[in-house]
Design a protein around this motif. Structure first.
Motif, PDB file in Angstrom:
ATOM      1  N   TRP A 101       0.832  -1.209   0.000  1.00 58.96           N
ATOM      2  CA  TRP A 101       0.000   0.000   0.000  1.00 58.96           C
ATOM      3  C   TRP A 101       0.862   1.253   0.000  1.00 58.96           C
ATOM      4  CZ3 TRP A 101      -4.109   2.331  -1.328  1.00 58.96           C
ATOM      5  CH2 TRP A 101      -4.493   3.525  -0.723  1.00 58.96           C
ATOM      6  N   ARG A 102       1.921   1.254   0.786  1.00 53.97           N
ATOM      7  CA  ARG A 102       2.813   2.413   0.798  1.00 53.97           C
ATOM      8  C   ARG A 102       3.379   2.679  -0.589  1.00 53.97           C
ATOM      9  NH1 ARG A 102       6.341   1.126   6.310  1.00 53.97           N
ATOM     10  NH2 ARG A 102       4.888   2.090   7.810  1.00 53.97           N
ATOM     11  N   ALA A 103       3.742   1.621  -1.302  1.00 62.22           N
ATOM     12  CA  ALA A 103       4.290   1.786  -2.653  1.00 62.22           C
ATOM     13  C   ALA A 103       3.252   2.393  -3.589  1.00 62.22           C
ATOM     14  CB  ALA A 103       4.764   0.435  -3.191  1.00 62.22           C
ATOM     15  N   THR A 104       2.000   1.982  -3.453  1.00 60.12           N
ATOM     16  CA  THR A 104       0.930   2.548  -4.276  1.00 60.12           C
ATOM     17  C   THR A 104       0.756   4.031  -3.980  1.00 60.12           C
ATOM     18  OG1 THR A 104      -0.335   0.522  -4.677  1.00 60.12           O
ATOM     19  CG2 THR A 104      -1.590   2.567  -4.572  1.00 60.12           C
ATOM     20  N   VAL A 105       0.759   4.396  -2.695  1.00 56.35           N
ATOM     21  CA  VAL A 105       0.615   5.804  -2.322  1.00 56.35           C
ATOM     22  C   VAL A 105       1.768   6.633  -2.894  1.00 56.35           C
ATOM     23  CG1 VAL A 105       0.589   7.421  -0.378  1.00 56.35           C
ATOM     24  CG2 VAL A 105      -0.729   5.295  -0.245  1.00 56.35           C
ATOM     25  N   GLU A 106       2.989   6.097  -2.813  1.00 54.51           N
ATOM     26  CA  GLU A 106       4.153   6.835  -3.331  1.00 54.51           C
ATOM     27  C   GLU A 106       4.039   7.044  -4.832  1.00 54.51           C
ATOM     28  OE1 GLU A 106       6.478   8.390  -1.665  1.00 54.51           O
ATOM     29  OE2 GLU A 106       5.496   7.734   0.188  1.00 54.51           O
ATOM     30  N   ARG A 107       3.614   6.012  -5.543  1.00 53.27           N
ATOM     31  CA  ARG A 107       3.487   6.151  -6.996  1.00 53.27           C
ATOM     32  C   ARG A 107       2.392   7.142  -7.360  1.00 53.27           C
ATOM     33  NH1 ARG A 107       4.700   0.541 -10.246  1.00 53.27           N
ATOM     34  NH2 ARG A 107       6.821   0.230  -9.461  1.00 53.27           N
ATOM     35  N   ALA A 108       1.324   7.147  -6.580  1.00 52.55           N
ATOM     36  CA  ALA A 108       0.257   8.119  -6.834  1.00 52.55           C
ATOM     37  C   ALA A 108       0.759   9.541  -6.603  1.00 52.55           C
ATOM     38  CB  ALA A 108      -0.947   7.818  -5.937  1.00 52.55           C
ATOM     39  N   ILE A 109       1.495   9.744  -5.532  1.00 53.21           N
ATOM     40  CA  ILE A 109       2.054  11.068  -5.249  1.00 53.21           C
ATOM     41  C   ILE A 109       2.976  11.505  -6.387  1.00 53.21           C
ATOM     42  CG2 ILE A 109       3.615  12.348  -3.732  1.00 53.21           C
ATOM     43  CD1 ILE A 109       2.504  10.650  -1.399  1.00 53.21           C
ATOM     44  N   ASP A 110       3.799  10.577  -6.869  1.00 53.73           N
ATOM     45  CA  ASP A 110       4.760  10.893  -7.933  1.00 53.73           C
ATOM     46  C   ASP A 110       4.070  11.360  -9.215  1.00 53.73           C
ATOM     47  OD1 ASP A 110       6.849  10.245  -6.269  1.00 53.73           O
ATOM     48  OD2 ASP A 110       7.147   8.233  -7.096  1.00 53.73           O
ATOM     49  N   LEU A 111       2.831  10.942  -9.428  1.00 57.10           N
ATOM     50  CA  LEU A 111       2.104  11.343 -10.636  1.00 57.10           C
ATOM     51  C   LEU A 111       1.607  12.787 -10.555  1.00 57.10           C
ATOM     52  CD1 LEU A 111       0.067   8.081 -11.360  1.00 57.10           C
ATOM     53  CD2 LEU A 111       1.967   9.005 -12.699  1.00 57.10           C
ATOM     54  N   GLY A 112       1.676  13.391  -9.377  1.00 57.53           N
ATOM     55  CA  GLY A 112       1.360  14.806  -9.229  1.00 57.53           C
ATOM     56  C   GLY A 112      -0.095  15.193  -9.370  1.00 57.53           C
ATOM     57  N   PRO A 113      -1.044  14.379  -8.896  1.00 61.17           N
ATOM     58  CA  PRO A 113      -2.448  14.779  -9.013  1.00 61.17           C
ATOM     59  C   PRO A 113      -2.791  15.907  -8.045  1.00 61.17           C
ATOM     60  CG  PRO A 113      -2.288  12.835  -7.647  1.00 61.17           C
ATOM     61  CD  PRO A 113      -0.894  13.105  -8.159  1.00 61.17           C
ATOM     62  N   GLU A 114      -3.838  16.632  -8.373  1.00 60.77           N
ATOM     63  CA  GLU A 114      -4.327  17.680  -7.466  1.00 60.77           C
ATOM     64  C   GLU A 114      -5.209  17.101  -6.363  1.00 60.77           C
ATOM     65  OE1 GLU A 114      -2.514  19.519 -10.618  1.00 60.77           O
ATOM     66  OE2 GLU A 114      -4.220  18.145 -10.855  1.00 60.77           O
ATOM     67  N   HIS A 115      -5.700  15.879  -6.570  1.00 60.49           N
ATOM     68  CA  HIS A 115      -6.696  15.321  -5.663  1.00 60.49           C
ATOM     69  C   HIS A 115      -6.538  13.808  -5.592  1.00 60.49           C
ATOM     70  CE1 HIS A 115     -10.772  14.070  -4.311  1.00 60.49           C
ATOM     71  NE2 HIS A 115     -10.890  15.296  -3.818  1.00 60.49           N
ATOM     72  N   LEU A 116      -6.772  13.245  -4.414  1.00 54.52           N
ATOM     73  CA  LEU A 116      -6.755  11.796  -4.224  1.00 54.52           C
ATOM     74  C   LEU A 116      -7.987  11.381  -3.428  1.00 54.52           C
ATOM     75  CD1 LEU A 116      -3.017  11.189  -3.258  1.00 54.52           C
ATOM     76  CD2 LEU A 116      -4.146  10.333  -5.322  1.00 54.52           C
ATOM     77  N   SER A 117      -8.656  10.320  -3.885  1.00 50.18           N
ATOM     78  CA  SER A 117      -9.760   9.715  -3.141  1.00 50.18           C
ATOM     79  C   SER A 117      -9.335   8.305  -2.758  1.00 50.18           C
ATOM     80  CB  SER A 117     -11.031   9.652  -3.996  1.00 50.18           C
ATOM     81  OG  SER A 117     -11.504  10.942  -4.305  1.00 50.18           O
ATOM     82  N   LEU A 118      -9.353   8.011  -1.455  1.00 49.49           N
ATOM     83  CA  LEU A 118      -8.852   6.735  -0.952  1.00 49.49           C
ATOM     84  C   LEU A 118      -9.957   6.027  -0.190  1.00 49.49           C
ATOM     85  CD1 LEU A 118      -6.355   8.735  -1.270  1.00 49.49           C
ATOM     86  CD2 LEU A 118      -5.181   7.210   0.277  1.00 49.49           C
ATOM     87  N   TYR A 119     -10.292   4.833  -0.643  1.00 48.54           N
ATOM     88  CA  TYR A 119     -11.411   4.101  -0.068  1.00 48.54           C
ATOM     89  C   TYR A 119     -10.970   2.759   0.481  1.00 48.54           C
ATOM     90  CZ  TYR A 119     -13.911   7.555  -2.841  1.00 48.54           C
ATOM     91  OH  TYR A 119     -14.353   8.734  -3.387  1.00 48.54           O
ATOM     92  N   CYS A 120     -11.505   2.403   1.645  1.00 42.09           N
ATOM     93  CA  CYS A 120     -11.264   1.082   2.206  1.00 42.09           C
ATOM     94  C   CYS A 120     -12.230   0.095   1.543  1.00 42.09           C
ATOM     95  CB  CYS A 120     -11.470   1.102   3.717  1.00 42.09           C
ATOM     96  SG  CYS A 120     -11.049  -0.455   4.527  1.00 42.09           S
ATOM     97  N   LEU A 121     -11.707  -1.027   1.090  1.00 42.53           N
ATOM     98  CA  LEU A 121     -12.531  -2.012   0.400  1.00 42.53           C
ATOM     99  C   LEU A 121     -13.668  -2.506   1.288  1.00 42.53           C
ATOM    100  CD1 LEU A 121     -12.941  -3.938  -2.071  1.00 42.53           C
ATOM    101  CD2 LEU A 121     -11.601  -5.611  -0.779  1.00 42.53           C
ATOM    102  N   THR A 122     -14.854  -2.529   0.726  1.00 43.62           N
ATOM    103  CA  THR A 122     -16.005  -3.167   1.354  1.00 43.62           C
ATOM    104  C   THR A 122     -16.446  -4.304   0.436  1.00 43.62           C
ATOM    105  OG1 THR A 122     -16.746  -1.086   2.355  1.00 43.62           O
ATOM    106  CG2 THR A 122     -18.359  -2.848   2.192  1.00 43.62           C
ATOM    107  N   ILE A 123     -16.518  -5.506   0.967  1.00 43.70           N
ATOM    108  CA  ILE A 123     -16.965  -6.648   0.165  1.00 43.70           C
ATOM    109  C   ILE A 123     -18.488  -6.653   0.178  1.00 43.70           C
ATOM    110  CG2 ILE A 123     -16.922  -9.150  -0.103  1.00 43.70           C
ATOM    111  CD1 ILE A 123     -14.190  -9.211   1.138  1.00 43.70           C
ATOM    112  N   GLU A 124     -19.070  -6.207  -0.929  1.00 40.39           N
ATOM    113  CA  GLU A 124     -20.512  -6.016  -1.008  1.00 40.39           C
ATOM    114  C   GLU A 124     -21.228  -7.312  -1.384  1.00 40.39           C
ATOM    115  OE1 GLU A 124     -21.915  -3.418  -0.042  1.00 40.39           O
ATOM    116  OE2 GLU A 124     -20.439  -1.805  -0.155  1.00 40.39           O
ATOM    117  N   PRO A 125     -22.400  -7.561  -0.791  1.00 44.31           N
ATOM    118  CA  PRO A 125     -23.164  -8.768  -1.111  1.00 44.31           C
ATOM    119  C   PRO A 125     -23.492  -8.863  -2.597  1.00 44.31           C
ATOM    120  CG  PRO A 125     -24.073  -7.678   0.831  1.00 44.31           C
ATOM    121  CD  PRO A 125     -23.056  -6.742   0.246  1.00 44.31           C
ATOM    122  N   GLY A 126     -23.365 -10.067  -3.142  1.00 43.05           N
ATOM    123  CA  GLY A 126     -23.734 -10.311  -4.520  1.00 43.05           C
ATOM    124  C   GLY A 126     -22.652 -10.032  -5.542  1.00 43.05           C
ATOM    125  N   THR A 127     -21.539  -9.444  -5.130  1.00 47.62           N
ATOM    126  CA  THR A 127     -20.461  -9.166  -6.073  1.00 47.62           C
ATOM    127  C   THR A 127     -19.623 -10.425  -6.288  1.00 47.62           C
ATOM    128  OG1 THR A 127     -18.969  -8.457  -4.297  1.00 47.62           O
ATOM    129  CG2 THR A 127     -20.339  -6.762  -5.344  1.00 47.62           C
TER     130      THR A 127
END
Length: 417
Positions: free
Chosen positions: A190-216
């Motif tokens: 996860w840390r590596a993913t965050v670092e790569r996202a930061i390196d891409l220089g976006p103005e905004h980040l949305s970070l969601y914790c996975l929810t295993i939804e019924p029926g998926t």
């Protein structure tokens, strides 16, 4: 069955509305997705575009009949599904209908969600020419194992190219979506993913914790023992790490799951459209399965693609009697929102805003009662538990989550239901 709106509340100052447009088409349905989306139905896109334009015209006409003037709109958001599957000409027709039927502000925020593997330089230049000024890319992870688990149809290189092409096309407001708390996802990954996202220089980040939804598909694999139980404690560690790391990188956490950089003038690159939801302000929903909240009522559209098209494109002599605003030809349910419910909902969504929270003055101006008189018992209990705090001078205080409260947000929100 569509119900009538029992009470249309006229905003005295003609509040700016937000406009949401749902695009339910996908090339492949991701394993964790429980949204109103359909794979392999792209043949319906041309008719769907015409249907959504017809719905826009119908709802806007009903609104103008009530208010006597076109509704002002300051944000437009195309969500999905995969909006980037729509051809440019369909986007052009929809945006033209919105600008014709509503008083769209010249500085309106216009966002399109896009899957990184579905765009190219020419397409992004076309979106920018149409006036789209914000893109939200579904990156989700930088690690191939995570992307395979989620059944995403792109790799990290697609994300890198999409961001580069977007910058070349003139986009100055980019957001990336990430998901943490995946089965077998380590903190290091996860840390590596965050670092790569930061390196891409976006103005905004949305970070969601996975929810295993019924029926998926992911939930079915989980029940068969093919996917391990996500580690909730590890997910909490990931969230705490991310708050600290993004603050170091110059991001400000303005909502439980959302982080933004500051622009040249010091303003946050917050998602203005989502702020409309979190402030419990009016928005209209267009498209199959779309929801809205305007005129003192919540609306929900029919979910299927073909039923939606049939309702919106039915000949005039076969259409049902014109629905009262905010309903339209595709509305299947209208639920009036009473004053007490509006107060509760304002607390639930407003407390998601980690900086702004719920302002005492704004609450009293809106509902005519002081915040403490309405929810004093609940507020004091949560303050004593260290989950809420007041910030600001007396008379202009903001009630907001503490850092610990951000981790236990759902338990806080339940107190106001």
């Amino acid at each position: 069955m569509t119900g009538g709106c029992a009470c249309v509340i006229l905003p005295s100052n003609m509040e700016d509305h937000s406009l949401y447009l749902h695009v339910p088409f996908c090339r492949h349905r991701c394993s964790y997705c429980d949204f109103n989306t359909f794979a392999g139905q792209e043949k319906w896109i041309p008719e769907y575009g015409r249907a959504i334009c017809r719905e826009i015209e119908s709802v806007a006409a009903a609104a103008a009949h009530v208010y006597g003037t076109p509704l002002p709109a300051h944000t437009i958001f195309f969500g999905g599904g995969t909006p980037s599957l729509l051809p440019l000409e369909v986007f052009g027709a929809i945006l033209s209908a919105l600008r014709t039927c509503f008083n769209v502000r010249p500085d309106a925020e216009i966002t399109i969600e896009a899957n990184p593997g579905t765009v190219n330089p020419e397409y992004l230049r076309g979106l920018r020419r149409l006036g789209v000024n914000r893109l939200s890319f579904g990156m989700q992870s930088a690690h191939p194992d995570d992307l395979r688990l989620l059944e995403r149809q792109h790799d990290f290189l697609d994300v890198v190219k999409a961001v580069q092409w977007a910058r070349q096309a003139g986009f100055e407001n980019l957001s990336l979506d990430l998901i943490f708390g995946l089965p077998e996802q380590s903190l290091e990954r996860w840390r590596a993913t965050v670092e790569r996202a930061i390196d891409l220089g976006p103005e905004h980040l949305s970070l969601y914790c996975l929810t295993i939804e019924p029926g998926t598909p992911l939930e079915k694999r989980y029940r068969r023992g093919l996917v391990p139980v996500p580690d909730e404690d590890l997910a909490a560690d990931m969230y705490e790490y991310t708050q600290d790391r993004l603050e170091q990188a110059g991001f400000c956490q303005y909502e439980i799951s959302n982080f933004a950089r500051r622009g040249p003038k010091g303003d946050l690159f917050s998602c203005r459209h989502n702020l409309q939801y979190w402030r419990n302000l009016p928005y209209l929903g267009f498209g199959a399965g779309a929801h809205g909240y305007a005129g003192g009522a919540r609306t929900a559209n029919v979910g299927g693609i073909r039923p939606y098209i049939e309702r919106c494109l039915a000949p005039a002599d076969r259409q049902k009697a014109e629905a009262a605003f905010p309903a339209g030809p595709a509305t299947r349910r209208t639920i009036p929102v009473d004053r007490r419910t509006a107060m509760q909902e304002t607390m639930m969504v407003g407390l998601r805003l980690t900086l702004e929270g719920v302002a005492e003055r704004a609450f009293e101006q809106r509902f005519g009662e002081p915040l403490e008189e309405v929810f004093g018992k609940e507020i004091q209990k949560l303050i004593q538990l260290g989950l809420l705090e007041y910030d600001g001078p007396t008379g202009d205080r903001h009630l907001r989550l503490t850092r610990r409260g951000r981790m236990l947000g759902n338990q806080v929100f339940m107190q106001f239901v």
